[in-house]
Design a protein around this motif. Structure first.
Motif, PDB file in Angstrom:
ATOM      1  N   THR A 415      26.321  78.565 -19.813  1.00  0.00           N
ATOM      2  CA  THR A 415      27.063  79.632 -20.472  1.00  0.00           C
ATOM      3  C   THR A 415      27.155  80.862 -19.580  1.00  0.00           C
ATOM      4  O   THR A 415      26.269  81.129 -18.758  1.00  0.00           O
ATOM      5  CB  THR A 415      26.404  80.036 -21.805  1.00  0.00           C
ATOM      6  OG1 THR A 415      25.072  80.517 -21.554  1.00  0.00           O
ATOM      7  CG2 THR A 415      26.325  78.844 -22.755  1.00  0.00           C
ATOM      8  N   VAL A 416      28.232  81.612 -19.756  1.00  0.00           N
ATOM      9  CA  VAL A 416      28.423  82.898 -19.089  1.00  0.00           C
ATOM     10  C   VAL A 416      28.798  83.898 -20.164  1.00  0.00           C
ATOM     11  O   VAL A 416      29.794  83.714 -20.866  1.00  0.00           O
ATOM     12  CB  VAL A 416      29.526  82.833 -18.017  1.00  0.00           C
ATOM     13  CG1 VAL A 416      29.703  84.205 -17.363  1.00  0.00           C
ATOM     14  CG2 VAL A 416      29.204  81.796 -16.963  1.00  0.00           C
ATOM     15  N   GLY A 417      27.987  84.904 -20.322  1.00  0.00           N
ATOM     16  CA  GLY A 417      28.244  85.886 -21.372  1.00  0.00           C
ATOM     17  C   GLY A 417      28.175  85.281 -22.754  1.00  0.00           C
ATOM     18  O   GLY A 417      28.890  85.717 -23.666  1.00  0.00           O
ATOM     19  N   GLY A 418      27.354  84.256 -22.931  1.00  0.00           N
ATOM     20  CA  GLY A 418      27.199  83.602 -24.226  1.00  0.00           C
ATOM     21  C   GLY A 418      28.253  82.563 -24.525  1.00  0.00           C
ATOM     22  O   GLY A 418      28.208  81.908 -25.570  1.00  0.00           O
ATOM     23  N   LYS A 419      29.209  82.363 -23.632  1.00  0.00           N
ATOM     24  CA  LYS A 419      30.262  81.374 -23.848  1.00  0.00           C
ATOM     25  C   LYS A 419      30.017  80.141 -22.982  1.00  0.00           C
ATOM     26  O   LYS A 419      29.745  80.260 -21.783  1.00  0.00           O
ATOM     27  CB  LYS A 419      31.631  81.953 -23.504  1.00  0.00           C
ATOM     28  CG  LYS A 419      32.082  83.092 -24.398  1.00  0.00           C
ATOM     29  CD  LYS A 419      33.459  83.562 -23.984  1.00  0.00           C
ATOM     30  CE  LYS A 419      33.960  84.707 -24.868  1.00  0.00           C
ATOM     31  NZ  LYS A 419      35.295  85.179 -24.432  1.00  0.00           N
ATOM     32  N   ASP A 420      30.138  78.976 -23.599  1.00  0.00           N
ATOM     33  CA  ASP A 420      30.048  77.731 -22.840  1.00  0.00           C
ATOM     34  C   ASP A 420      31.217  77.684 -21.855  1.00  0.00           C
ATOM     35  O   ASP A 420      32.366  77.952 -22.231  1.00  0.00           O
ATOM     36  CB  ASP A 420      30.128  76.537 -23.796  1.00  0.00           C
ATOM     37  CG  ASP A 420      29.751  75.222 -23.127  1.00  0.00           C
ATOM     38  OD1 ASP A 420      30.155  75.012 -21.969  1.00  0.00           O
ATOM     39  OD2 ASP A 420      29.061  74.402 -23.768  1.00  0.00           O
ATOM     40  N   ILE A 421      30.942  77.357 -20.585  1.00  0.00           N
ATOM     41  CA  ILE A 421      32.027  77.389 -19.598  1.00  0.00           C
ATOM     42  C   ILE A 421      33.104  76.351 -19.913  1.00  0.00           C
ATOM     43  O   ILE A 421      34.212  76.451 -19.412  1.00  0.00           O
ATOM     44  CB  ILE A 421      31.504  77.181 -18.164  1.00  0.00           C
ATOM     45  CG1 ILE A 421      30.901  75.786 -17.990  1.00  0.00           C
ATOM     46  CG2 ILE A 421      30.529  78.245 -17.764  1.00  0.00           C
ATOM     47  CD1 ILE A 421      30.717  75.438 -16.534  1.00  0.00           C
ATOM     48  N   ARG A 422      32.781  75.371 -20.767  1.00  0.00           N
ATOM     49  CA  ARG A 422      33.816  74.425 -21.189  1.00  0.00           C
ATOM     50  C   ARG A 422      34.882  75.129 -22.021  1.00  0.00           C
ATOM     51  O   ARG A 422      36.018  74.667 -22.108  1.00  0.00           O
ATOM     52  CB  ARG A 422      33.196  73.301 -22.031  1.00  0.00           C
ATOM     53  CG  ARG A 422      32.148  72.469 -21.298  1.00  0.00           C
ATOM     54  CD  ARG A 422      31.437  71.566 -22.280  1.00  0.00           C
ATOM     55  NE  ARG A 422      30.288  70.882 -21.678  1.00  0.00           N
ATOM     56  CZ  ARG A 422      30.335  69.689 -21.119  1.00  0.00           C
ATOM     57  NH1 ARG A 422      31.471  69.033 -21.088  1.00  0.00           N
ATOM     58  NH2 ARG A 422      29.256  69.146 -20.591  1.00  0.00           N
ATOM     59  N   ASP A 423      34.486  76.249 -22.662  1.00  0.00           N
ATOM     60  CA  ASP A 423      35.414  76.988 -23.515  1.00  0.00           C
ATOM     61  C   ASP A 423      36.047  78.170 -22.791  1.00  0.00           C
ATOM     62  O   ASP A 423      36.833  78.907 -23.382  1.00  0.00           O
ATOM     63  CB  ASP A 423      34.686  77.492 -24.760  1.00  0.00           C
ATOM     64  CG  ASP A 423      34.097  76.357 -25.593  1.00  0.00           C
ATOM     65  OD1 ASP A 423      34.745  75.287 -25.630  1.00  0.00           O
ATOM     66  OD2 ASP A 423      33.008  76.522 -26.161  1.00  0.00           O
ATOM     67  N   ILE A 424      35.691  78.369 -21.512  1.00  0.00           N
ATOM     68  CA  ILE A 424      36.264  79.462 -20.729  1.00  0.00           C
ATOM     69  C   ILE A 424      37.377  78.886 -19.860  1.00  0.00           C
ATOM     70  O   ILE A 424      37.150  77.923 -19.132  1.00  0.00           O
ATOM     71  CB  ILE A 424      35.195  80.127 -19.837  1.00  0.00           C
ATOM     72  CG1 ILE A 424      34.055  80.676 -20.690  1.00  0.00           C
ATOM     73  CG2 ILE A 424      35.817  81.243 -19.004  1.00  0.00           C
ATOM     74  CD1 ILE A 424      32.888  81.216 -19.872  1.00  0.00           C
ATOM     75  N   PRO A 425      38.585  79.420 -19.938  1.00  0.00           N
ATOM     76  CA  PRO A 425      39.671  78.893 -19.095  1.00  0.00           C
ATOM     77  C   PRO A 425      39.271  78.907 -17.621  1.00  0.00           C
ATOM     78  O   PRO A 425      38.689  79.896 -17.144  1.00  0.00           O
ATOM     79  CB  PRO A 425      40.835  79.861 -19.358  1.00  0.00           C
ATOM     80  CG  PRO A 425      40.530  80.459 -20.695  1.00  0.00           C
ATOM     81  CD  PRO A 425      39.033  80.553 -20.777  1.00  0.00           C
ATOM     82  N   PRO A 426      39.555  77.847 -16.888  1.00  0.00           N
ATOM     83  CA  PRO A 426      39.232  77.829 -15.461  1.00  0.00           C
ATOM     84  C   PRO A 426      39.814  79.019 -14.714  1.00  0.00           C
ATOM     85  O   PRO A 426      39.211  79.501 -13.755  1.00  0.00           O
ATOM     86  CB  PRO A 426      39.858  76.508 -14.983  1.00  0.00           C
ATOM     87  CG  PRO A 426      39.838  75.641 -16.188  1.00  0.00           C
ATOM     88  CD  PRO A 426      40.096  76.548 -17.344  1.00  0.00           C
ATOM     89  N   ALA A 427      40.999  79.501 -15.144  1.00  0.00           N
ATOM     90  CA  ALA A 427      41.596  80.662 -14.474  1.00  0.00           C
ATOM     91  C   ALA A 427      40.680  81.872 -14.569  1.00  0.00           C
ATOM     92  O   ALA A 427      40.557  82.654 -13.622  1.00  0.00           O
ATOM     93  CB  ALA A 427      42.954  80.968 -15.089  1.00  0.00           C
ATOM     94  N   THR A 428      40.014  82.016 -15.724  1.00  0.00           N
ATOM     95  CA  THR A 428      39.084  83.135 -15.898  1.00  0.00           C
ATOM     96  C   THR A 428      37.861  82.958 -15.020  1.00  0.00           C
ATOM     97  O   THR A 428      37.387  83.913 -14.370  1.00  0.00           O
ATOM     98  CB  THR A 428      38.678  83.252 -17.375  1.00  0.00           C
ATOM     99  OG1 THR A 428      39.831  83.549 -18.164  1.00  0.00           O
ATOM    100  CG2 THR A 428      37.646  84.350 -17.573  1.00  0.00           C
ATOM    101  N   LEU A 429      37.314  81.743 -14.999  1.00  0.00           N
ATOM    102  CA  LEU A 429      36.143  81.484 -14.154  1.00  0.00           C
ATOM    103  C   LEU A 429      36.446  81.753 -12.690  1.00  0.00           C
ATOM    104  O   LEU A 429      35.699  82.466 -12.001  1.00  0.00           O
ATOM    105  CB  LEU A 429      35.687  80.030 -14.327  1.00  0.00           C
ATOM    106  CG  LEU A 429      34.867  79.681 -15.565  1.00  0.00           C
ATOM    107  CD1 LEU A 429      34.658  78.174 -15.639  1.00  0.00           C
ATOM    108  CD2 LEU A 429      33.519  80.392 -15.542  1.00  0.00           C
ATOM    109  N   ARG A 430      37.551  81.188 -12.186  1.00  0.00           N
ATOM    110  CA  ARG A 430      37.866  81.305 -10.755  1.00  0.00           C
ATOM    111  C   ARG A 430      38.260  82.733 -10.391  1.00  0.00           C
ATOM    112  O   ARG A 430      38.104  83.145  -9.243  1.00  0.00           O
ATOM    113  CB  ARG A 430      39.004  80.333 -10.402  1.00  0.00           C
ATOM    114  CG  ARG A 430      38.834  78.922 -10.984  1.00  0.00           C
ATOM    115  CD  ARG A 430      37.806  78.077 -10.281  1.00  0.00           C
ATOM    116  NE  ARG A 430      37.292  77.008 -11.137  1.00  0.00           N
ATOM    117  CZ  ARG A 430      37.943  75.898 -11.474  1.00  0.00           C
ATOM    118  NH1 ARG A 430      39.158  75.693 -11.044  1.00  0.00           N
ATOM    119  NH2 ARG A 430      37.359  74.993 -12.243  1.00  0.00           N
TER     120      ARG A 430
END
Length: 609
Positions: A415-430
């Motif tokens: 998780t990043v900021g309490g959000k599972d990275i599966r639920d974070i758009p890849p565009a946001t991660l990158r």
């Protein structure tokens, strides 16, 4: 949710229709021109037959030609001015030339539109496929599908598929005119059609498998070439030129032999079809001559019949070639469908990202039954620095890839900021995470373009600031063209340390709230390593931003100043804590520390510790 977009699976025909969007109208115009051309081509034998029988001989003028003959001044006028027939044929030929040009022009235009769409769709789709897909497919094979297979499909559609419509019309018109001329002779001629079509079908089913194997082996050959050319310096360094040449030659011989066997089968088919066509023509001429002698057929009708027979038998034999190319195109379309049916990542819109990075009992494996991480848990508070150290194969790089969403955990959560990275758009991660890999990949372009490529319109001052922070500005200024220096393929004209620092500058220019160094300082000496980390701390202090940093390294001095350090061994966290605690714990970290710190200074420098 794994940020994987479920999409409609393409069938071969469905994928072809998808690729044809934007070029259908052009192909329709091309086909229309070809049909008119075909019709005009079938008119000429009728004119020749009329000329032989009614102009050169004394046969009555057929009723269907009477209005035209009258308009031209009657049959006697035509006999006295036979050049009129030549002019008519010449005019028809000129009209055919116009339609042939139109058909060729629109066909070429449609083909290029189709190729453009195929290339764009394939390349764009591959860019959005997850890393797991790329790791399972060879680069050479992917390139072969995007080039050779795409060309095969394009050539089939623009050449064979368009020709198929023209061939069918020519076949129908030829048969109609042949039966009009003489039913018995037409029946004899058409009796050979099932034989030729049957041979074509047998050939298709036998050749399909062979074309698929050849296509796959061409991908293997492309992979060999791509890997060898990419790693040419390694090949030269180890003197493996002969070994690589022999390996390539062995695969090339195997690939060539596959095609030779297939070509032998193709030669057998074409020789057999030639023989059948020759026998059919022999029967037509012999029997037609007998009919002429008996008075059942005029000389003009026999010439007309032979012309239409050639028009008929040609298309029937071309059906075999079309079926052959259909087999090739079907294989290529299937291979491209495998790529297009692979599920993409759902990028979405890039947004802000902040908070702690948390690994909670994370497990991961690239291959089933071969775990790389096993129950890994740790937290990286926002604005802090985490150091990761461990032996080769301990899972350090996998941790970095899971943080950036290149792969997703098989068990547990990241998780990043309490959000599972599966639920974070890849565009946001990158957009928010700067990942620096051990291999600082540099493109064949200027140094300024390499550093600034992460931003749309970076200024030269921003590029230079990032280069200074990465301690590569001095090296760049020493080049004759400075930041405008064009580096070779994969940055071959730069040293390993320079490539790493250019890659670091490329990431720093984005000013992301998260930075992951995946052993990306391994090629620089200890002093430069220390200076880069000092510049980063000063940059954070000046900006007032609490950048969350993860430093993965095999070098103790690189991670020792981190807020927290974890030690990985066999995919598990065996120690964690700040440097002082780990040194005092007398575990693996302490042993690595003692080993590295006990080396003489000259050995440390040589080992870049």
């Amino acid at each position: 949710m794994q940020n994987i977009k479920s999409k409609q699976k393409y069938t071969k025909s469905g994928l072809l229709r998808y690729f044809l969007k934007g070029s259908v109208f052009l192909f329709v115009v091309c086909i229309a021109a070809s049909l008119i051309l075909t019709f005009l081509n079938t008119v000429i034998p009728k004119i020749i037959s009329f000329t032989i029988d009614s102009v050169l001989d004394s046969e009555p003028v057929p009723t269907v030609y009477a209005p035209i003959v009258t308009a031209l001044g009657g049959i006697d006028n035509i006999k006295q001015n036979i050049w009129i027939v030549a002019v008519i044929i010449a005019v028809i030929a000129l009209v055919m030339l116009v339609f042939r040009y139109c058909g060729t022009f629109f066909n070429a235009h449609a083909n290029q539109v189709l190729m453009k769409r195929m290339r764009n769709e394939l390349f764009g789709h591959i860019q959005r496929l997850p890393m797991s897909w790329h790791s399972q497919n060879n680069t050479g094979d992917i390139i072969q599908r995007c080039t050779s297979d795409a060309d095969t499909i394009s050539n089939f559609v623009s050449n064979q598929l368009v020709s198929l419509v023209r061939i069918m019309l020519m076949l129908v018109l030829s048969l109609v005119f042949m039966f009009t001329a003489n039913v018995k002779l037409a029946a004899i001629a058409s009796s050979f059609i099932p034989v030729l079509v049957g041979a074509s079908l047998i050939y298709f089913f036998r050749a399909h498998k062979g074309f698929k194997v050849c296509d796959e082996q061409e991908g293997v050959l492309s992979t060999y070439a791509q890997e060898n050319l990419t790693g040419v310096r390694v090949v030269r360094a180890f003197g493996k030129e002969r070994y690589e040449r022999d390996k390539f030659e062995k695969q090339n011989v195997y690939y060539t032999n596959l095609w030779v066997r297939l070509e032998k089968f193709m030669a057998l088919y074409w020789s057999l079809s030639d023989f059948i066509a020759a026998v059919q023509l022999m029967f037509i001429i012999v029997i037609g001559t007998v009919y002429c002698v008996r008075g059942e057929l005029t000389a003009g009708k026999l010439v007309e019949f032979v012309s239409y027979n050639a028009m008929m038998i040609g298309p029937v034999r071309q059906l075999g070639r079309i079926i052959s190319n259909l087999s090739k195109a079907s294989v290529s379309l299937g291979r491209i469908a495998e790529v297009m049916n692979a599920e993409e990542e759902t990028y979405g819109e890039a947004g802000p990202l902040s908070g702690d990075i948390v690994f909670d009992n994370v497990s991961f494996e690239y291959e089933t039954g071969k775990p790389v991480l096993d129950g890994v848990s740790f937290t990286v508070p926002q604005g802090s620095t985490l150091g990761i150290i461990g032996g080769t194969g301990s899972g350090k790089s996998t941790v970095a890839e899971l943080m950036d969403g290149l792969y997703y955990a098989n068990g547990g959560t990241v998780t990043v900021g309490g959000k599972d990275i599966r639920d974070i758009p890849p565009a946001t991660l990158r957009k928010n995470i700067g990942l620096l890999l051990q291999e600082g990949y540099v493109y064949s372009r200027t140094i300024a373009q390499n550093i600034g490529m992460a931003e749309e319109t970076p200024s030269l001052d921003e590029i230079k600031t990032a280069a200074k922070t990465a301690c590569v500005d001095g090296n760049i200024e020493e080049f004759a063209n400075g930041y405008d220096t064009v580096v070779g393929e994969r940055g071959v004209t730069l040293s390993g340390g320079q490539r790493q620092r250019v890659a670091i500058a490329r990431t720093l220019i984005r000013d992301t709230p998260y930075i992951i160094f995946d052993d990306s300082l391994s090629a620089v000496d200890s002093d430069t390593d220390s200076q880069i980390r000092k510049n980063l701390r000063e940059r954070e202090s000046a900006d007032g931003n609490g950048v969350t940093t993860v430093i993965i390294s095999h070098r103790i001095t690189t991670v020792m100043h981190a807020d927290n350090i974890i030690v990985l061994d066999g995919g598990k966290v065996i120690e964690s804590g700040p440097h002082e605690k780990l040194v005092a714990s007398n575990g693996m970290y302490k042993r690595i520390y003692d080993l590295q710190m006990s080396l003489p200074d000259d050995i440390k420098e040589e080992a870049r510790i």
